[in-house]
Scaffold this active site. Structure first.
Site, short mmCIF file in Angstrom:
data_model
loop_
_atom_site.label_atom_id
_atom_site.label_comp_id
_atom_site.label_asym_id
_atom_site.label_seq_id
_atom_site.Cartn_x
_atom_site.Cartn_y
_atom_site.Cartn_z
N ARG A 13 0.82 -1.21 0.00
CA ARG A 13 0.00 0.00 0.00
C ARG A 13 0.86 1.26 0.00
NH1 ARG A 13 -0.62 -4.83 1.58
NH2 ARG A 13 -0.44 -4.36 3.79
N CYS B 253 -7.29 -2.72 8.05
CA CYS B 253 -6.09 -2.01 7.58
C CYS B 253 -6.51 -0.59 7.30
CB CYS B 253 -5.52 -2.66 6.32
SG CYS B 253 -4.16 -1.71 5.59
N THR C 270 -4.61 2.05 6.18
CA THR C 270 -4.04 2.63 4.96
C THR C 270 -4.85 2.23 3.73
OG1 THR C 270 -1.86 2.49 5.99
CG2 THR C 270 -1.93 2.92 3.62
N THR D 160 0.53 5.01 9.20
CA THR D 160 1.61 4.87 8.23
C THR D 160 1.83 6.18 7.47
OG1 THR D 160 0.19 4.25 6.37
CG2 THR D 160 0.93 2.46 7.82
N LYS E 56 5.40 -5.86 11.24
CA LYS E 56 4.95 -6.77 10.17
C LYS E 56 5.92 -7.93 9.98
CE LYS E 56 2.23 -3.56 7.28
NZ LYS E 56 0.97 -4.30 7.12
N CYS F 286 -3.29 2.42 12.74
CA CYS F 286 -2.71 1.37 11.91
C CYS F 286 -2.88 0.10 12.71
CB CYS F 286 -1.22 1.64 11.63
SG CYS F 286 -0.38 0.19 10.93
#
Lengths: 240, 240
Positions: free
Chosen positions: B54, B88, B90, B132, B169, B200
């Site tokens: 993304r 998510c 983003t 993010t 992540k 996030c």
């Protein structure tokens, strides 16, 4: 988009129970050991609370589990699953109905777990089985273990463990439930088991390798490893 | 089969990242507080690692995130989802592409989280945003917060937090990552934030309410509650 390593999509027949499904997914993610989102296994998951009670069905009461699982399998295949896994041991009594419903393979948790016992504890003589009453009465583990030459010990009173499993499903994973589950495991060891199978995916939520004096083979863990190996086309043991 | 309470099936656009998806499912299960398997929410989950990066897409590089999410949404609807959620933040920059792809609603995590700030911290003046770089630069949270009259503080250097998010992540949720994330949160408080948004879904994996001196609104938690409320047709706040 980064180039993805070729891999197969897993379809997960889930919700039996939901927490065990999440625990299974967690293990797949952890054992994959990917460094970025794009390196994981694709999992299509049907976390379905509408699967009828497996224990009731195996007593000849309640809903049609086989038909429900067959429908879920067809749905997962239609959505793109290339193979199926089902993180519930008891539901594997109905595995033939799933196999008959779809042309994609189902990785059988019971066969995989017995293979793991054979690989990891080849000298074991007597395997202690922690499983639901329905699973024990159906004899699926006992047949697979006997054909590999293993003796099997089951709990003296399966209702005690069954009650604990329903407690875990209700969200009770506290110290008392842990201690009571460890006590059942200990009874199997006292009865001669030199290896234990956590043959219900609720069990690893309250019982770990450090809680018992003999090796503990988690069916959840075995299925997670097999999922990774099948998805990435690895040899057995390569995901370890 | 026991009679199931009427409820809607959730479709989960997942895999961004996989661990955050599992964390979201875990929260839905925990907050549902069901006593047996059959009382949970049905979740159809596409935990898809093939969604292009993304951050790269929002820099105008990399793959077509919108097309991928639209395809996942159609797949989930075809499989039986009656509404969609996407753990998510983003990826919500591409929410319009999802809405255009399917007739079923997408519960928007950003709108839901801002509504939670309004409900839980109505007197807040300045909201600190942990998100993010792509999400911050797209301005989705800032617009929603500003239209509700809230001021917004973002990290002085979003690359620091972005680096931490990529570390989470990769599976690094250790003490150092936790401390560094808490330090970024603390900087936002020092800059005047009287409430923080974990905007996030990786952030709640390393930052809890006890780690910061002001209220912390977890977008994962908010989305889990909204999922339960929508599935069971409850009023906002009824799942608490």
């Amino acid at each position: 988009m980064g180039k993805l390593a070729p891999r197969k999509t897993a379809g997960v027949l889930g919700g039996m129970g939901p927490q065990a499904t999440v625990d299974f997914m967690q293990e797949v993610i952890r054992l994959t050991g990917a460094r970025r989102d794009q390196d994981h296994v694709r999992m299509l998951v049907d976390c379905n609370p509408a699967v009828p009670d497996r224990q009731a069905a195996l007593r000849g009461e309640g809903g049609d589990v086989a038909a429900c699982l067959a429908q879920m399998a067809r749905g997962l295949q239609a959505a793109g699953a290339e193979f199926l896994v089902m993180p519930c041991n008891t539901a594997h009594v109905f595995a033939d109905s799933i196999a008959a419903a779809v042309p994609i393979p189902l990785i059988n948790i019971i066969d995989a777990t017995v293979a793991a016992v054979r690989r990891e504890c080849p000298d074991a003589r007597s395997v202690g089985l922690l499983a639901t009453t329905g699973c024990i009465n159906a004899g699926v583990y006992q047949r697979a273990l006997a054909s590999d030459g293993f003796g099997v010990v089951v709990p003296a009173d399966s209702a005690v463990l069954m009650d604990l499993i329903f407690r875990i499903k209700s969200g009770d994973v506290g110290a008392e439930t842990r201690a009571a589950t460890a006590a059942v495991a200990q009874q199997l060891v006292a009865a001669g088991a030199d290896v234990l199978i956590a043959g219900c995916t609720e069990i690893p939520l309250v019982l770990g390798a450090g809680d018992v004096p003999v090796p503990l083979i988690s069916s959840t863990d075995v299925l997670a490893r097999q999922t990774i190996e099948y998805a990435f086309n690895l040899q057995p043991g390569e995901s370890s």
